[in-house]
Design an enzyme around this catalytic site. Sequence first.
Site, mmCIF file in Angstrom:
data_model
loop_
_atom_site.group_PDB
_atom_site.id
_atom_site.type_symbol
_atom_site.label_atom_id
_atom_site.label_comp_id
_atom_site.label_asym_id
_atom_site.label_seq_id
_atom_site.Cartn_x
_atom_site.Cartn_y
_atom_site.Cartn_z
ATOM 1 N N ASP A 121 0.775 -1.240 0.000
ATOM 2 C CA ASP A 121 0.000 0.000 0.000
ATOM 3 C C ASP A 121 0.808 1.293 0.000
ATOM 4 O OD1 ASP A 121 -1.891 -1.943 0.361
ATOM 5 O OD2 ASP A 121 -2.926 -0.945 1.999
ATOM 6 N N CYS A 191 -2.401 -7.451 -1.915
ATOM 7 C CA CYS A 191 -3.727 -8.001 -1.650
ATOM 8 C C CYS A 191 -4.590 -7.958 -2.904
ATOM 9 C CB CYS A 191 -4.425 -7.210 -0.553
ATOM 10 S SG CYS A 191 -3.559 -7.213 1.018
ATOM 11 N N SER A 467 -10.396 0.831 6.345
ATOM 12 C CA SER A 467 -9.973 -0.141 5.341
ATOM 13 C C SER A 467 -9.937 0.496 3.965
ATOM 14 C CB SER A 467 -10.934 -1.329 5.333
ATOM 15 O OG SER A 467 -10.714 -2.143 4.202
#
Length: 552
Positions: A121, A191, A467
Site C-alpha cells: 500500500d 492483496c 480499510s
Amino acid sequence: MYRSNYEPGTVRWATRRAQWRALGLTDEDMRKPKIAVVNSSSDLAICFSHLDAVAARVKEGIRAAGGLPFEIRTTAPSDFIHSAGHGGGYILSARDLIVNDIEVGVEGAQLDGMICLASCDKTAPAQLMAAGRLDVPTLLLACGYQPSGLFRGEHCDIEDVFLHACGTPGPALTDELTEMSEDAVRGPGVCAGMGTANSMHIVAEALGMALPGSTPVAANSPAMWRAADRAAERIVAMVEEDLRPRTVLTAAAVRNAVRVALSVGASINTIKHLQAVAAEAEVDVDVTALYGELGASTPLLSAVRPNGPHTIEQFDAAGGARAVLAQLSGLLELEARTVTGRTLGQDLADAVVADAEVIRPGDRPFSRDPLILVLRGSLTPLGGIVKLSVDEERPETFTGPARCFEGQEDALAALASGAIAAGDVVVVRGLGPRGRPGMGMASQIVFALDRAGLTGRVAVVTDGQLSGLVNRGIVVGEARPEAADGGPLALVRDGDTVHVDLPGRLCELRVPPAELAGRHAAAGRDHDERGWLSVYERTVRPLSEGATLRTT
C-alpha cells in the site's frame, strides 16, 4: 551530460572512481546514465517477497539499454504485519520514511533517474511523492497482485481472513481462521481486490507515471515480466530525453487520476495519497474537493471485490487501467503527457476493452452514484470520507447520540461489554496523523460492529484510517481537522446529537455554538513516543495537505 558525472581529476570524480572500480565497474560504465532501481524487498511480508528477482531483471534490462543500474533499498511496510506496533502508527508514517529513503539514495548520490518497484500500500504513493520531490526521470513499475485461495469452496483472500477475524473470539472461530489462513494467499504480490495497493497502481497509470497497460498485473506473470523489460528500456530513454516527473504530474493528470479512482471504486486512501503526491510535486490542487466535484459526473465502470462481483483477475483480463481510461476518455484531459513522452490521448489510441461487462462503457455503468463520498459540516468542516459498495443497503441518513472513545481499543471494549447500542453514533478519535501519531486504524471496530449485528443500526465517525476496501454501514473516516489538531471531533461529548446525511453530503454536530465555545478539547491520550514516530508527530501536516512532512 549526466548530473552523475564529474570532471576527471576532481575530488568527487576520483573518490567515486575508487569506490566503483572496487565494485568491478569500468570507466565506460561510469560514463553511462546511472539509474536507481528502488526496491522495498523484505522477508517480513509476502507482498515484497518477489521483488529481488524483479530488481535483478530490471537491472539486466537497464544494462542492455545502455544504462548503469544501482539498487536502492527502502523500508517495506505491510499493513497486516507492521500495524502490530504502536497502534498502527508505523503504517502511514512509513510512507514518508520511504520518500526520505529514496531522497537519500538518489539525491545524495546524484543519480540520473529511477525506476520504482511498487508493491504494498505505501510504496506506490511514496515513490510517486519522491518523484515529485526530486524531479528526476522516474517510472513506476507495478509488481503485481497475489493469487488468492479457497475456503470451503468459496473465494478467500487476505481481506476475508481479516473480516472473519473480527468475529466473536472462541475455539470455533480459531479453527475457521486457521483453515482460512492456510490457503488465503497462494503466492507473492499485493492483496487481491480493489484495495489501496491495486488502487494506487491504477492511479499511477492514470497519472501517466506507469507505462500504458501495466496495471494491475498478476505478480510473477508473463505480463509482469514483459512490463519490467519495457520499463527498464524506457527509463534509460527518459533520462536521455530529460523527461521529468513534474512534466507529467500536472493538475490535469491529478484530475484524470481522480476520475479513474472514482470510476473503479478505489480505496479512500487514494485521496490523501494523491494530495501528498501533488504537494511534493508542488501542484496546486485540492484533491478532497476534486473527489466531491467530479464524483457526480464520473460513472462507476467496474465493480471489483468487495465493491461488486468481479475479481481483480477479471478486471486485469478485461483490459485493466488502460481499458478504464479508454471508456472514460470523453471525461479525461487527454493532452496530459505521460512517461511514454506522448499524450494520454495518443497512448489510448489503440486501447482495447476485452470485456465490456467487467469494464463497462459510460452509458451502461454499474452505478451513476460515486462510491466515495466527501461529507462536510460542523463536525467535518474540511471533509470526512465515506466508502460505499454497489449492492449494500444502508440508511441514507442517521441521527443519534454520540458515544465517545479515545481510541479503537476503548470502543472495542465497550462493544464487548454491551455499552454500545442501536441508535448510537460511535465517535472514535485521537487516531489522526498527529493524534496517534502515524494514523491509527479504525476498521476493526467497524467490522466488529458488523459482526455484532449493528451495521445500519449505528453510525461511526472517526479521524482514524479505515480499510482501503470497503466499510459496513454509515462510517465517516478521516474526519478533518483531526481531534489532535483542534477539530470539532475533540469537542464531542457523550449524548451530543450527531447527524449524518449521505445524499446531502453532511456530517453535523447538533450542539449550539455557544455551548461548544465553552468546551475544552478532550484530553486524548498521553504521547510517549521516541524515535521515528516522535519526529513524525512534530513534522506531519494535516490530512488536507496529504499528511506530508514539513518543518515550517
